[in-house]
Design a protein around this motif. Structure first.
Motif, PDB file in Angstrom:
ATOM      1  N   TRP A  92       0.824  -1.208   0.000  1.00  0.00           N
ATOM      2  CA  TRP A  92       0.000   0.000   0.000  1.00  0.00           C
ATOM      3  C   TRP A  92       0.856   1.253   0.000  1.00  0.00           C
ATOM      4  N   ASP A  93       1.949   1.259   0.729  1.00  0.00           N
ATOM      5  CA  ASP A  93       2.852   2.422   0.750  1.00  0.00           C
ATOM      6  C   ASP A  93       3.347   2.733  -0.655  1.00  0.00           C
ATOM      7  N   ARG A  94       3.623   1.682  -1.407  1.00  0.00           N
ATOM      8  CA  ARG A  94       4.103   1.885  -2.778  1.00  0.00           C
ATOM      9  C   ARG A  94       2.994   2.443  -3.666  1.00  0.00           C
ATOM     10  N   ILE A  95       1.769   1.926  -3.516  1.00  0.00           N
ATOM     11  CA  ILE A  95       0.631   2.433  -4.286  1.00  0.00           C
ATOM     12  C   ILE A  95       0.401   3.916  -3.976  1.00  0.00           C
ATOM     13  N   TRP A  96       0.425   4.253  -2.697  1.00  0.00           N
ATOM     14  CA  TRP A  96       0.193   5.635  -2.266  1.00  0.00           C
ATOM     15  C   TRP A  96       1.299   6.558  -2.790  1.00  0.00           C
ATOM     16  N   ARG A  97       2.524   6.070  -2.745  1.00  0.00           N
ATOM     17  CA  ARG A  97       3.648   6.860  -3.263  1.00  0.00           C
ATOM     18  C   ARG A  97       3.491   7.112  -4.760  1.00  0.00           C
ATOM     19  N   ASP A  98       3.093   6.060  -5.509  1.00  0.00           N
ATOM     20  CA  ASP A  98       2.860   6.209  -6.953  1.00  0.00           C
ATOM     21  C   ASP A  98       1.779   7.251  -7.232  1.00  0.00           C
ATOM     22  N   ALA A  99       0.676   7.169  -6.481  1.00  0.00           N
ATOM     23  CA  ALA A  99      -0.445   8.093  -6.687  1.00  0.00           C
ATOM     24  C   ALA A  99      -0.024   9.531  -6.401  1.00  0.00           C
ATOM     25  N   LYS A 100       0.775   9.715  -5.358  1.00  0.00           N
ATOM     26  CA  LYS A 100       1.260  11.058  -4.994  1.00  0.00           C
ATOM     27  C   LYS A 100       2.203  11.605  -6.066  1.00  0.00           C
ATOM     28  N   GLU A 101       3.152  10.756  -6.500  1.00  0.00           N
ATOM     29  CA  GLU A 101       4.148  11.192  -7.486  1.00  0.00           C
ATOM     30  C   GLU A 101       3.500  11.519  -8.819  1.00  0.00           C
ATOM     31  N   LYS A 102       2.463  10.754  -9.184  1.00  0.00           N
ATOM     32  CA  LYS A 102       1.778  10.997 -10.462  1.00  0.00           C
ATOM     33  C   LYS A 102       0.687  12.051 -10.342  1.00  0.00           C
ATOM     34  N   GLU A 103       0.503  12.556  -9.117  1.00  0.00           N
ATOM     35  CA  GLU A 103      -0.533  13.563  -8.851  1.00  0.00           C
ATOM     36  C   GLU A 103      -1.900  13.069  -9.361  1.00  0.00           C
TER      37      GLU A 103
ATOM     38  N   CYS B 116      -8.723 -20.915 -14.944  1.00  0.00           N
ATOM     39  CA  CYS B 116      -9.045 -19.654 -14.269  1.00  0.00           C
ATOM     40  C   CYS B 116      -9.022 -18.505 -15.269  1.00  0.00           C
ATOM     41  N   LEU B 117     -10.102 -17.721 -15.327  1.00  0.00           N
ATOM     42  CA  LEU B 117     -10.129 -16.488 -16.114  1.00  0.00           C
ATOM     43  C   LEU B 117      -9.672 -15.347 -15.210  1.00  0.00           C
ATOM     44  N   VAL B 118      -8.749 -14.526 -15.702  1.00  0.00           N
ATOM     45  CA  VAL B 118      -8.206 -13.442 -14.883  1.00  0.00           C
ATOM     46  C   VAL B 118      -8.488 -12.097 -15.543  1.00  0.00           C
ATOM     47  N   ASP B 119      -9.337 -11.307 -14.900  1.00  0.00           N
ATOM     48  CA  ASP B 119      -9.626  -9.946 -15.352  1.00  0.00           C
ATOM     49  C   ASP B 119      -8.595  -9.026 -14.706  1.00  0.00           C
ATOM     50  N   THR B 120      -7.712  -8.460 -15.522  1.00  0.00           N
ATOM     51  CA  THR B 120      -6.573  -7.710 -14.990  1.00  0.00           C
ATOM     52  C   THR B 120      -6.820  -6.206 -15.008  1.00  0.00           C
ATOM     53  N   PRO B 121      -6.166  -5.464 -14.088  1.00  0.00           N
ATOM     54  CA  PRO B 121      -6.150  -4.001 -14.213  1.00  0.00           C
ATOM     55  C   PRO B 121      -5.443  -3.642 -15.512  1.00  0.00           C
ATOM     56  N   GLY B 122      -5.709  -2.471 -16.034  1.00  0.00           N
ATOM     57  CA  GLY B 122      -5.081  -2.074 -17.292  1.00  0.00           C
ATOM     58  C   GLY B 122      -3.583  -1.908 -17.161  1.00  0.00           C
ATOM     59  N   LEU B 123      -2.878  -2.148 -18.270  1.00  0.00           N
ATOM     60  CA  LEU B 123      -1.429  -1.918 -18.273  1.00  0.00           C
ATOM     61  C   LEU B 123      -1.122  -0.429 -18.168  1.00  0.00           C
ATOM     62  N   ASN B 124      -2.126   0.392 -18.455  1.00  0.00           N
ATOM     63  CA  ASN B 124      -1.957   1.848 -18.345  1.00  0.00           C
ATOM     64  C   ASN B 124      -2.571   2.370 -17.053  1.00  0.00           C
ATOM     65  N   ASP B 125      -2.638   1.507 -16.034  1.00  0.00           N
ATOM     66  CA  ASP B 125      -3.240   1.902 -14.757  1.00  0.00           C
ATOM     67  C   ASP B 125      -2.527   3.132 -14.200  1.00  0.00           C
TER      68      ASP B 125
END
Length: 493
Positions: A129-140, A211-220
């Motif tokens: 989660w720290d990494r996700i939050w850091r990414d979101a902050k850096e990308k504004e 198993c079918l896997v619905d993935t987040p976009g590569l451009n997330d």
């Protein structure tokens, strides 16, 4: 240390895989390699290569996890709003996959056949989660951050991060849908902290190991979630890439390039699906578009040849399929406005509505139903999945484990050879420098010896001159004293 001793010391790091002896040996080799890599990454020299260590260790971890619990995975990939979830709902036969996903709300979702309907939720760790939050902050990522605040997600964060997996069974399909919505809806504060959700459903016509896997976009918008998608493309046994049929934009082209770069040893298991072909005025318009895609995707970095590109590019309409599946005599009038007019004309509709013979009316409605389903090409896709992707899937899964092992072994081997050569060259440079230094020290010692020898000679000379000088000075003093005495005895008068 001997290899046997190393293995014995790290036997607890090796897990048992009982379904295949070859894969057991591969898991053992990779597990021991990971021990060595973990030791190396802490060395000062390798500080600059932390990305490599993180990537290869994640790949090894994924390989071992999949070997322990092997599933044949079909990853469904695409940009946001490319029709992934709608396609999955068509394949499942029910609206379980979220179709309102935005770039800010994307959870990796797995679908499997199960006698009992269930949901299994896996949560992010604090570190993830720290990494996700850091990414979101850096990308504004303002939408992500603002909605997080508005929903009050911070209030439930501590109770969910690092939480062990939740597993719930449901007798009622509607209750299952509510639970899925709780963990995946953009209006739910809990969805931020869900890394993965697995859904078992008894309407999915697939073998239990598939198993079918619905993935987040590569451009997330969050890089970490894109990395999860890349991991699943890499480890998946087959990939369905959803691209809006109307266009092949830079975003879609980038997605395709990333997919093929990860699936280079299984290109025949990659299908490019032109979604929403119902938006074209005619089937000819899609065929023109398809030919342009074939021309582009037959190149080496994609399918490599025209034949495979033709076979693996397919247009589909999940919308038409869903409409056809729902259509019956009771709801015909309700669905009329949703029919694509290029497929079902006003004249056909009027004829059915005006038909007084109930049997004839049922026949005509059945024809419309079949036309909608046939035009969707979903049944064709299902046949491809069952007769190609899933044909001898156990053997394919074993082959993929072997190929993936070769890739990992190659990456580790290349890293080892590269840095072994660098360190060997540095050692040689050090040895040469050391010899050169020894020669310099030897020359300096010789210079000092000569200097000291010269110094000794000079000191001797100085002492000799000093003695002679003292002697001469003493004689001069005696002469002066004698002269002084004579002067005193002189009578001036």
């Amino acid at each position: 240390m001997r290899v046997e001793d190393f293995i014995n010391q790290n036997r607890d790091k090796i897990v048992d895989v009982h379904w295949n002896e070859t894969i057991q040996q591969y898991v053992k080799n990779l597990s021991l390699s990971k021990v060595l890599l973990d030791e190396l990454k802490d060395e000062e020299y390798f500080e600059l290569f932390k990305d490599f260590f993180e990537s290869i260790n994640n790949d090894i971890r994924t390989y071992v996890e999949k070997a322990i619990n092997p599933n044949y995975e079909i990853a469904i990939v695409g940009a946001i709003k490319a029709g992934k979830s709608t396609l999955i709902n068509a394949l499942i036969g029910d609206d379980l996959a979220s179709v309102s996903v935005t770039p800010e709300t994307a959870t990796l979702t797995k679908f499997k056949y199960s006698k009992e309907n269930y949901v299994k939720i896996k949560f992010y760790t604090q570190e993830e989660w720290d990494r996700i939050w850091r990414d979101a902050k850096e990308k504004e990522a303002s939408i992500f951050l603002n909605e997080y605040k508005e929903l009050g997600a911070e209030r439930v964060k501590d109770s969910l991060l690092g939480k062990k997996e939740e597993f719930k069974e449901f007798l009622n399909l509607n209750e299952l849908k509510k639970e899925i919505e709780r963990w995946t809806s953009s209006q739910s504060k809990e969805h931020y902290f869900v890394e993965e959700i697995e859904i078992g459903v008894n309407t999915l016509n697939l073998p239990p190991q598939v198993c079918l896997v619905d993935t987040p976009g590569l451009n997330d918008i969050v890089d970490y979630r894109s990395e999860i998608t890349k991991k699943y493309i890499d480890s998946a046994n087959a990939v369905l890439v959803c691209v809006n049929a109307k266009t092949l934009r830079n975003e879609e082209a980038l997605t395709l390039a990333q997919v093929f770069s990860k699936a280079f040893y299984k290109k025949e298991k990659v299908y490019v699906l032109g979604t929403q072909i119902d938006i074209f005025n005619s089937s000819d318009d899609w065929e023109i578009q398809r030919r342009s895609w074939i021309k582009y995707l037959k190149e080496k970095e994609y399918f490599e040849n025209e034949k495979l590109a033709k076979e693996n590019i397919l247009g589909i309409s999940s919308y038409n399929y869903s409409l056809g599946q729902r259509l019956n005599n009771n709801n015909f009038s309700d669905l009329v406005d949703d029919f694509p007019r290029k497929l079902i004309s006003h004249k056909e509709i009027s004829k059915i509505e005006d038909e007084t013979n109930q049997n004839e009316k049922l026949k005509e409605i059945k024809k419309v139903k079949e036309k909608l389903i046939e035009s969707s090409y979903i049944e064709k896709l299902k046949n491809i999945i069952n007769n190609h992707l899933l044909k001898n899937f156990n053997e394919t899964m074993l082959k993929d484990f072997i190929e993936k092992y070769k890739v990992l072994k190659g990456e580790i081997g290349n890293f080892r050879e590269k840095h072994f050569e660098i360190l060997s060259n540095k050692k040689k440079e050090f040895e040469l420098s050391f010899l050169d230094l020894e020669e310099k020290i030897k020359a300096e010692k010789e210079r000092i010896r000569k200097f000291e020898e010269t110094n000794d000679k000079l000191s001797g000379k100085v002492k000799k001159i000093g003695k002679e000088f003292k002697k001469d000075f003493s004689e001069i003093e005696d002469a002066f004293e004698e002269l002084e005495d004579r002067i005193r005895r002189v009578n001036i008068e």
